[in-house]
Design an enzyme around this catalytic site. Structure first.
Site, PDB file in Angstrom:
ATOM      1  N   ASP A  10      31.329  31.320 -11.516  1.00  0.00           N
ATOM      2  CA  ASP A  10      30.221  30.558 -12.110  1.00  0.00           C
ATOM      3  C   ASP A  10      30.656  29.107 -12.257  1.00  0.00           C
ATOM      4  O   ASP A  10      31.851  28.794 -12.218  1.00  0.00           O
ATOM      5  CB  ASP A  10      29.845  31.123 -13.492  1.00  0.00           C
ATOM      6  N   SER A  11      29.649  28.242 -12.450  1.00  0.00           N
ATOM      7  CA  SER A  11      29.969  26.834 -12.693  1.00  0.00           C
ATOM      8  C   SER A  11      30.753  26.682 -14.004  1.00  0.00           C
ATOM      9  O   SER A  11      31.488  25.721 -14.174  1.00  0.00           O
ATOM     10  CB  SER A  11      28.674  26.028 -12.783  1.00  0.00           C
ATOM     11  N   TYR A  42      25.914  22.779 -12.683  1.00  0.00           N
ATOM     12  CA  TYR A  42      25.498  22.650 -11.286  1.00  0.00           C
ATOM     13  C   TYR A  42      23.971  22.453 -11.176  1.00  0.00           C
ATOM     14  O   TYR A  42      23.473  22.034 -10.140  1.00  0.00           O
ATOM     15  CB  TYR A  42      25.823  23.953 -10.519  1.00  0.00           C
ATOM     16  N   GLY A  43      23.257  22.827 -12.257  1.00  0.00           N
ATOM     17  CA  GLY A  43      21.810  22.995 -12.207  1.00  0.00           C
ATOM     18  C   GLY A  43      21.002  21.848 -11.635  1.00  0.00           C
ATOM     19  O   GLY A  43      19.990  22.062 -10.998  1.00  0.00           O
ATOM     20  N   CYS A  73      26.124  33.117 -10.676  1.00  0.00           N
ATOM     21  CA  CYS A  73      25.491  31.836 -10.977  1.00  0.00           C
ATOM     22  C   CYS A  73      24.226  31.774 -10.125  1.00  0.00           C
ATOM     23  O   CYS A  73      24.299  31.878  -8.897  1.00  0.00           O
ATOM     24  CB  CYS A  73      26.449  30.708 -10.598  1.00  0.00           C
ATOM     25  N   ASN A  74      23.094  31.646 -10.792  1.00  0.00           N
ATOM     26  CA  ASN A  74      21.832  31.619 -10.051  1.00  0.00           C
ATOM     27  C   ASN A  74      21.713  30.377  -9.184  1.00  0.00           C
ATOM     28  O   ASN A  74      21.171  30.422  -8.084  1.00  0.00           O
ATOM     29  CB  ASN A  74      20.652  31.665 -11.017  1.00  0.00           C
ATOM     30  N   THR A  75      22.209  29.263  -9.707  1.00  0.00           N
ATOM     31  CA  THR A  75      22.095  28.010  -8.962  1.00  0.00           C
ATOM     32  C   THR A  75      22.870  28.123  -7.648  1.00  0.00           C
ATOM     33  O   THR A  75      22.372  27.754  -6.580  1.00  0.00           O
ATOM     34  CB  THR A  75      22.631  26.841  -9.822  1.00  0.00           C
ATOM     35  N   GLU A 158      27.097  25.039 -22.958  1.00  0.00           N
ATOM     36  CA  GLU A 158      28.425  24.500 -22.614  1.00  0.00           C
ATOM     37  C   GLU A 158      28.998  23.664 -23.770  1.00  0.00           C
ATOM     38  O   GLU A 158      30.205  23.533 -23.904  1.00  0.00           O
ATOM     39  CB  GLU A 158      28.360  23.659 -21.333  1.00  0.00           C
ATOM     40  N   CYS A 192      19.335  32.450 -15.296  1.00  0.00           N
ATOM     41  CA  CYS A 192      20.541  31.610 -15.380  1.00  0.00           C
ATOM     42  C   CYS A 192      21.513  32.386 -16.247  1.00  0.00           C
ATOM     43  O   CYS A 192      21.142  32.864 -17.332  1.00  0.00           O
ATOM     44  CB  CYS A 192      20.229  30.261 -16.016  1.00  0.00           C
ATOM     45  N   THR A 193      22.734  32.525 -15.772  1.00  0.00           N
ATOM     46  CA  THR A 193      23.670  33.409 -16.471  1.00  0.00           C
ATOM     47  C   THR A 193      24.133  32.847 -17.815  1.00  0.00           C
ATOM     48  O   THR A 193      24.772  33.559 -18.586  1.00  0.00           O
ATOM     49  CB  THR A 193      24.873  33.714 -15.563  1.00  0.00           C
ATOM     50  N   HIS A 194      23.818  31.589 -18.086  1.00  0.00           N
ATOM     51  CA  HIS A 194      24.136  31.035 -19.407  1.00  0.00           C
ATOM     52  C   HIS A 194      23.131  31.481 -20.480  1.00  0.00           C
ATOM     53  O   HIS A 194      23.447  31.472 -21.664  1.00  0.00           O
ATOM     54  CB  HIS A 194      24.091  29.504 -19.375  1.00  0.00           C
TER      55      HIS A 194
END
Ligand code: DGL
Length: 277
Positions: A10-11, A42-43, A73-75, A158, A192-194
């Site tokens: 992931d980012s 990254y979004g 990471c979806n992005t 983040e 989005c995994t966040h």
């Protein structure tokens, strides 16, 4: 060191929501987690940049001996996965696999909606790519899909502001916008995994009829199914029950944050993705 760990990328921290669900289902395997925290988020980065960073990460995992890498990471899944699968993998090593998180989620979405109206929340990159719409349309052509980009949500996570009162404004704003676009939505994908870190606030601001779908469980189920269907890949995955963490930024900060996600102490190492080979 060469391992046969399953790589999870992931980012930043978001992929840990996927890793913890995968480990809950498949604790026997070895895992290698990489967060590109130094270059997150990254979004809102360009297609080229996300592709370049993700390809660097994939090469890094291959260099560490991983045969199977999940872009948690979806992005990265939206902007880089297809090119990596079609163009880079055949050159790098056709025996290895890189999988994403969008298709497994799209495959399972129909079971969560009665109205047939589905919402997707994600980064600018994921929503603008229309990857969910396209994937869901292929698999479940009867469903109506509406996306809403939430560019502030990843920075909130983040920066550890996701559970603070200040986050409420940004969470409510995007949920209201999504439901204004389509009031019949009764299932919302956290694309989005966040975002699972914001789930309590998200659920609070939504009407009861709406089911929220954090994708970790869907991705874990899909991986389990993939390994059953591909015994040759399953045999290459080592089974020591270990997890190693790497970050491209400060390990101290990563450890602090990641132990919250994983509910256990995390001891990450620093790495660089500047792979020139
Ligand atoms: N967690 C990632 C995703 O699922 C990346 C978010 C970001 O870096 O902007 O899209």
């Amino acid at each position: 060191m060469k391992t046969g760990a399953i790589g999870i990328f992931d980012s930043g921290y978001g992929g840990l929501t996927v890793l913890s669900e995968i480990r809950a289902r498949m604790s026997g395997y070895d895992y290698l987690y990489l967060g590109d925290n130094a270059r997150a988020p990254y979004g809102n980065r360009s297609y080229e940049r996300v592709y370049q960073f993700t390809l660097e990460a994939v090469k890094w995992f291959f260099d560490k001996g991983c045969h199977l890498v999940i872009l948690a990471c979806n992005t990265a899944s939206a902007k880089a996965l297809r090119t990596i699968q079609q163009v880079d993998l055949p050159k790098l090593d056709p025996g290895r696999r890189v999988l994403g998180v969008i298709r497994p989620t799209a495959e399972r979405v129909a079971r969560f909606t009665r109205s047939g109206h589905v919402g997707v929340l994600g980064t600018d990159g994921t929503i603008l790519s229309r990857s969910y719409e396209l994937e869901i349309d292929k698999l479940h052509p009867g469903l109506t899909v509406t996306g809403e980009a939430c560019p502030m949500w990843v920075p909130l996570v983040e920066n550890r502001e996701h559970d603070k009162p200040g986050a409420d404004y940004f969470v409510k704003q995007h949920l209201d916008r999504l439901l204004q676009q389509d009031p019949d939505i009764d299932a919302i994908i956290l694309g989005c995994t966040h975002y699972p870190l914001l789930i309590e606030k998200i659920v609070d601001f939504l009407p009861d009829k709406v089911t929220v779908i954090p994708q970790g469980k869907e991705v874990a189920d899909s991986l389990l199914d993939y390994l059953h269907r591909h015994p040759e890949m399953e045999a290459k995955c080592t089974k020591g029950g270990t997890v190693q963490y790497y970050t491209t930024d400060s390990p101290e900060k990563f450890n602090q944050m990641a132990s919250l996600f994983m509910n256990e102490p995390v001891d990450a190492r620093k790495t660089s993705l500047d792979i020139t080979k």
